[in-house]
Write an enzyme that holds these catalytic residues in place. Structure first.
Site, PDB file in Angstrom:
ATOM      1  N   LYS A  41      42.955  58.888  -8.419  1.00  0.00           N
ATOM      2  CA  LYS A  41      42.736  57.483  -8.756  1.00  0.00           C
ATOM      3  C   LYS A  41      43.676  56.982  -9.849  1.00  0.00           C
ATOM      4  CE  LYS A  41      39.053  56.068  -6.307  1.00  0.00           C
ATOM      5  NZ  LYS A  41      38.983  54.807  -5.535  1.00  0.00           N
ATOM      6  N   SER A 291      40.965  65.471  -3.303  1.00  0.00           N
ATOM      7  CA  SER A 291      41.207  64.235  -4.044  1.00  0.00           C
ATOM      8  C   SER A 291      40.712  64.232  -5.485  1.00  0.00           C
ATOM      9  CB  SER A 291      40.590  63.052  -3.302  1.00  0.00           C
ATOM     10  OG  SER A 291      39.183  63.237  -3.164  1.00  0.00           O
TER      11      SER A 291
END
Length: 316
Positions: A41, A291
């Site tokens: 992110k 992720s």
């Protein structure tokens, strides 16, 4: 995307002999759990912040997040000397709240879920004029996330497919857009938790009218996908699959016990896909995006209990 490289690590692309044996392919894990703030992110947040003009920067930034976007945005703002205010659900893990605070952001705990925090953040935006930075439904954020794919194709040009965890779709949209422009021969496959499969339903046309349920993959447990992300996903993604809570937990435990790596539920979803959708990796060179790695340490017993329900003796 040279701007992103100013802050983001070039994370490793790692193989596991055990994983290759189980899947019958060559699996290359992109370890974004080792990224600064513990998640990909940071890439999209930093690129978005880098595009703000001086007037926008002076008025500060506001966002809603369950944790990973909040950390990436808070760090990005601190690098530019921009004030940030992050709305987080009241049940957000204390570890994530403290991490966001450590990067200098003001925290507002609001509501029981992301949607409640999001609505509160949008009201705040209207009141004080701060720039709202969406966690996934923003073209600059999407562009920043695409750098994961650019690195993977540089690190292993022979990849035949890339498997991506999906919540609101920012990462998948960015990955698919970059891959199809540079290497249209490489397949892009999205993975969602069966407990929160809005993008999967949209992509497949299933449109099952069920409310999303709580998921251990909280980072991708999004009720409503992005208005900008879905058209890109529909156009560029080749396939989508779902995985169960037990399968995600098993992937998390595999990474912890066999690879000695901490992976959160959202990050483990793509690994669960190659473990339990066998055709995805069989006789292929496959990239799997891990992720994130921001796990609530108090919940490991819950994850192990879920994994054990599969009654599989692979981990020893």
């Amino acid at each position: 995307m040279e701007e992103v490289s100013k802050i983001a690590h070039r994370t490793p692309l790692k193989q596991s002999a055990t994983l290759n044996k189980w899947t019958g392919g060559k699996v290359y894990m992109k370890l974004e759990n080792l990224q600064k703030t513990g998640s990909f992110k940071l890439r999209g947040a930093y690129y978005k912040v880098s595009t703000l003009n001086d007037f926008e920067a002076a008025r500060g930034v506001i966002a809603a997040s369950a944790g990973n976007h909040a950390q990436g945005l808070a760090l990005s703002c601190s690098k530019r000397g921009i004030k940030s205010k992050i709305f987080m659900p009241e049940n957000a893990p204390l570890s994530k709240i403290e991490a966001v605070k450590s990067y200098g952001a003001d925290i507002v705990l609001q509501g029981e879920n992301y949607q409640a925090a999001f609505e509160a953040a949008k009201k705040e935006e209207q009141m004080n004029g701060s720039k709202f930075v969406h966690a996934f439904d923003d073209y600059d954020v999407i562009a920043g996330q695409s750098t994961v794919a650019l690195e993977m194709l540089q690190q292993k040009p022979e990849l035949k497919s890339i498997i991506v965890p999906v919540g609101g779709g920012g990462l998948l949209a960015g990955i698919s857009l970059a891959v199809k422009r540079l290497r249209p021969d490489v397949k892009v496959i999205g993975v969602q938790s069966a407990h929160a499969s809005a993008v999967y339903q949209s992509f497949t046309g299933a449109h099952v009218k069920t409310l999303s349920r709580p998921s251990i993959a909280d980072g991708i447990a999004v009720k409503k996908p992005g208005e900008l992300t879905v058209p890109l996903i529909t156009k560029y993604v080749d396939e989508m699959v779902t995985v169960t809570e037990e399968q995600i937990a098993f992937a998390m435990m595999f990474m912890l016990e066999r690879e000695k790596v901490v992976v959160e539920g959202a990050g483990a979803a793509s690994l669960a896909a190659v473990l339990f959708h066998n055709k995805l990796a069989l006789d292929q060179k496959v990239g799997v995006i891990i992720s994130g790695g921001n796990v609530d340490p108090q919940k490991w017993s819950q994850y192990k209990e879920l994994a054990d329900k599969l009654n599989m003796k692979r981990i020893s």
